[in-house]
Design an enzyme around this catalytic site. Structure first.
Site, mmCIF file in Angstrom:
data_model
loop_
_atom_site.group_PDB
_atom_site.id
_atom_site.type_symbol
_atom_site.label_atom_id
_atom_site.label_comp_id
_atom_site.label_asym_id
_atom_site.label_seq_id
_atom_site.Cartn_x
_atom_site.Cartn_y
_atom_site.Cartn_z
ATOM 1 N N LEU A 158 32.945 31.393 32.949
ATOM 2 C CA LEU A 158 33.093 32.728 33.543
ATOM 3 C C LEU A 158 34.456 32.870 34.211
ATOM 4 O O LEU A 158 35.115 33.893 34.100
ATOM 5 C CB LEU A 158 31.966 33.003 34.551
ATOM 6 C CG LEU A 158 31.997 34.383 35.204
ATOM 7 C CD1 LEU A 158 31.915 35.497 34.164
ATOM 8 C CD2 LEU A 158 30.870 34.541 36.223
ATOM 9 N N HIS A 160 50.563 34.357 52.625
ATOM 10 C CA HIS A 160 49.685 34.867 51.563
ATOM 11 C C HIS A 160 50.324 36.032 50.828
ATOM 12 O O HIS A 160 49.774 36.541 49.867
ATOM 13 C CB HIS A 160 48.343 35.309 52.147
ATOM 14 C CG HIS A 160 47.618 34.177 52.815
ATOM 15 N ND1 HIS A 160 47.134 33.103 52.110
ATOM 16 C CD2 HIS A 160 47.335 33.927 54.109
ATOM 17 C CE1 HIS A 160 46.567 32.241 52.944
ATOM 18 N NE2 HIS A 160 46.675 32.722 54.162
#
Ligand code: GLN
Ligand code: ZN
Length: 764
Positions: free
Chosen positions: A18, A703
């Protein structure tokens, strides 16, 4: 006859199918139809995997997250994605990650780009869910499209499916009211949608529905407890049977409440709440099913089947048909299949059970209960032998480690002198300027570095070649930092693939799986190392790299270690001793590394405790106990050094208000934290507490690809200086730079160093 069932199955796929399917789709390399077909294929396979159970879950499959799916089922879409004209699944991806695939962005023009939803930890697991968003005006609308598709598939495959949904109270509790309104006030509005959903299940010929209310294992306000009664009484006139599922802990003061709700069955996590099983058996009304989670759904050890049968058998006599058995919680939190682990040490493998093996255990327990232990005598004997071998194995038990643990005393975690005295000695030794600059440890991991590591692993690169590659990288990183003008340097962590795995691999007592992946969020998976035995450190783990780095420069070089609590919290750990004992063992091993670094002349040592907060128990009442041993473990690791050795710690988050006293108790000389996004307001906790030691509030959001300007950093640090005295402030990024590009890191750190210089000019 007892009934067997399962609460949820890992959807990522035994080989992470997946994950790869999602990423292909997001990159525009496959179509939405292909992705959907993959989902159907995985669901079919997973139902096949669960064959032999009386009831299997449906609706537990999610392309991204089960809570996000529930939001869509309830029609609770954030306003910013309402009116999207594309496919529902694309819209779910937009909520989850801000965007869907390239193709789906055809709709960007008509529907606009969106901010990603907030993500947070699912109870005390390492799974993260997308937080439902509410306002006082939130309306709900039933959308059965996802569930009906999955139920139809199950029927076509001849699977007796039990749909799984998140209950109304847990759903509201998991969400966030963006306007600070009372979430509970939405209950009257959400209940009709739940009732309609149950009616719909009836139409679909469903007999049982699993309704998850794990918040029943947490401390609930009276209003929430009262709401349970109201909500579940609202389900009374229904035509399907409800199994109320609780897991991850004990019900305690909520046990009576749970037993009094008008449902048809209650699931209890017997791994965490064994004692409550008997109580529930007494309290539940005469016709109510008691489902017992007798196999640990969150860990990877074999169940002691005979010992489990010892307490299940009387219960089966008492309850008869009303006894169900299952894993303690959804298997989402364990890898799929142990049989894939052909490279794992055979002895260690014989002690383990992954998802499929756990379901086999449930079936064996049921057969023994229904037909007698004789019917499964061989399986039980093999299980008993494995359990006993593990218990007695010299690989698990190391008398020297046990003796060292017994010798721990109150002194071991104490520094020689208090911070003020140490700080003076460290200042003399390190001669750092005001607002000293440093980084959190890792530098960008280039393709070349990853390649050198993987070639070394596969044998394509020999020891000398690998060392040369790492040394070259260390030298380059040291030169870059000198050029930038940073004050305390790092070696860059090029040799580390992961901050826990790197240490686990070098410690005795750890094993590693090949396919032991567990979903962390969306397509992200982690492969927690397996802590199976008493922990010891055969030899130094980082000294060679750090001393080489130090030999290249006159600037102080910071030794870089992962702390015991973080290693523990990111591993599968032993179930045969308290977590605290495993943590102390890790602490003693990392302490040896700290002392070796000190002996080798390293004057600054950072011990990362990125995951300390993650280990907080679900119930507040247990926080004190956890924090006590977690902090003590850190202190044992760090505090054996002399006064003039400076200890740093680093934490990847910024919520400190409720654990400030424990943070201060760790007594690190310097703590670096993530603060850049919060505009330094998070330092209030440190200010209010009068945090006594030094702090490096992150000023560079690692980030994001954005490069902070000098002015921005100066401004952030000035704000910090309003809260913390300037002489105790450091200047550093939020976290490691591993995932960034050099092209971003150089200008960002240039600005950071320039900002520090400007600040120094201002204080003089
Ligand atoms: N020293 C580690 C690094 O720089 C810290 C990472 C973390 O805190 N998650 O990568
Ligand atoms: Zn961090």
């Amino acid at each position: 006859m007892v009934t067997t069932h399962n609460l949820g199955f890992p959807r990522i796929g035994a080989k992470r199918e997946l994950k790869f399917g999602l990423e292909r789709y997001w990159k525009g390399e496959s179509s939405l139809d292909e992705l959907k077909a993959l989902g159907a294929q995985l669901r079919a396979r997973h139902w096949e995997n669960q064959k032999g159970l009386d009831l299997v879950p449906a609706g537990d499959f999610a392309f991204y997250d089960q809570v996000l799916d529930m939001s869509f089922t309830l029609g609770n879409l954030p306003e910013r994605v309402q009116g999207f004209h594309g496919d529902q699944l694309d819209n779910a991806f937009r909520v989850a990650r801000g965007r869907s695939a390239h193709g789906a962005e055809d709709h960007a023009a008509c529907c606009g780009g969106v901010a990603a939803g907030e993500m947070t930890k699912w109870f005390d697991t390492n799974y993260h869910y997308i937080v439902p968003e509410f306002t006082a005006d939130t309306q709900f609308n039933l959308d059965t499209s996802r569930l009906s598709g999955q139920l139809r598939e199950a029927r076509e495959l001849g699977v007796k499916a039990k749909p799984v949904i998140i209950g109304p109270l847990t759903y509201l509790w998991l969400g966030k009211a963006r306007d600070d309104s009372d979430k509970l006030a939405l209950l009257p509005r959400i209940m009709p949608v739940y009732r309609a959903l149950l009616d719909y299940f009836r139409v679909m010929d469903v007999e049982w529905v699993q309704i998850d209310e794990p918040i029943l294992v947490t401390e609930l306000d009276p209003a929430w407890r009262a709401a349970f009664a109201t909500a579940y009484e609202g389900f009374e006139l229904r035509s399907v049977k409800l199994l109320l599922a609780t897991y991850f802990g004990q019900l305690q003061e909520n046990l009576d409440l749970a037993c009094s709700l008008p449902v048809d069955g209650l699931h209890i996590d017997a791994i965490n709440a064994r004692a409550e099983v008997a109580l529930a058996a007494q309290k539940l009304p005469g016709e109510c099913v008691l489902s017992v989670g007798a196999v640990n759904g969150r860990n990877i050890w074999k169940t002691d089947l005979n010992a489990t049968l010892d307490w299940l058998e009387p219960l089966a006599k008492q309850l008869g048909e009303r006894l169900w058995i299952a894993p303690s919680c959804s298997l989402l939190h364990v890898p799929v299949d142990l049989d894939s682990e052909v490279k794992l040490d055979a002895e260690i493998r014989s002690w383990l059970a992954f998802g499929l093996q756990k379901l086999d255990e449930v079936k064996v327990l049921a057969t023994a209960l229904n037909a007698g232990r004789d019917q499964v005598a061989a399986v039980l004997a093999a299980n008993a032998a494995a359990v006993q071998a593990r218990r007695e194995s010299p690989r698990v038990n190391n008398p020297a480690v046990k003796a060292a643990i017994a010798r721990i005393d109150a002194q071991l975690g104490n520094r020689q002198h208090a911070y003020a005295e140490r700080a003076a000695k460290q200042a003399t030794r390190l001669k750092l300027p005001a607002f000293p600059t440093t980084t959190i440890g890792s530098f960008p991991q280039t393709a070349q570095i990853r390649q050198a590591r993987s070639q070394f692993r596969s044998g394509a690169l020999d020891d000398a070649g690998y060392r040369a590659a790492m040394r070259a990288e260390i030298e380059r990183i040291v030169r870059e930092q000198e050029q930038l003008g940073l004050d305390v340097l790092v070696h860059g962590e090029a040799e580390r693939n992961d901050m826990v795995e790197y240490f686990g691999e070098q410690l005795d007592g750890y094993a590693f799986s090949q396919f032991g992946w567990v979903q962390s969020y969306g397509s992200r998976c982690v492969k927690p190392p397996i802590l199976f035995g008493d922990i010891s450190r055969p030899k130094a783990m980082t000294v060679e790299w750090i001393t080489y780095a130090q030999s290249l420069t006159d600037k102080p070089m910071k030794g870089m270690l992962t702390g015991p609590v973080t290693i523990l919290n990111w591993s599968f750990v032993r179930d045969d001793q308290p977590r605290s004992v495993s943590c102390y063992q890790l602490a003693l091993a990392i302490r040896e590394e700290v002392l070796d670094l000190e002996k080798a002349g390293v004057g600054v040592i950072q011990i990362d405790e990125a995951a300390l907060r993650e280990g907080l128990p679900l119930r507040r009442a247990q926080w004190g106990e956890y924090l006590r041993w977690a902090v003590e473990s850190f202190r044992i690791t760090a505090n054996g050094v002399g006064d003039d050795t400076q200890i740093h710690t680093h934490m990847c988050y910024s919520e400190f208000n409720d654990i400030m006293a424990s943070i201060a108790d760790m007594d690190a000389d310097v703590i670096t934290i993530e603060t850049s996004r919060s505009n330094m307001e998070l330092l209030d906790a440190f200010d209010d507490f009068r945090y006594p030691n030094e702090i490096g509030p992150g000023v560079y959001d690692i980030h994001s690809p954005n490069i902070p300007t000098e002015a921005h950093i100066v401004q952030l640090m000035q704000k910090a200086a309003e809260r913390i005295p300037a002489e105790r402030l450091w200047v550093n990024p939020d976290c490691g730079l591993k995932t960034r590009q050099w092209a971003e890191v150089i200008p960002a750190l240039t600005n950071m160093v320039a900002a520090a210089r400007t600040l120094r000019g201002q204080v003089q």
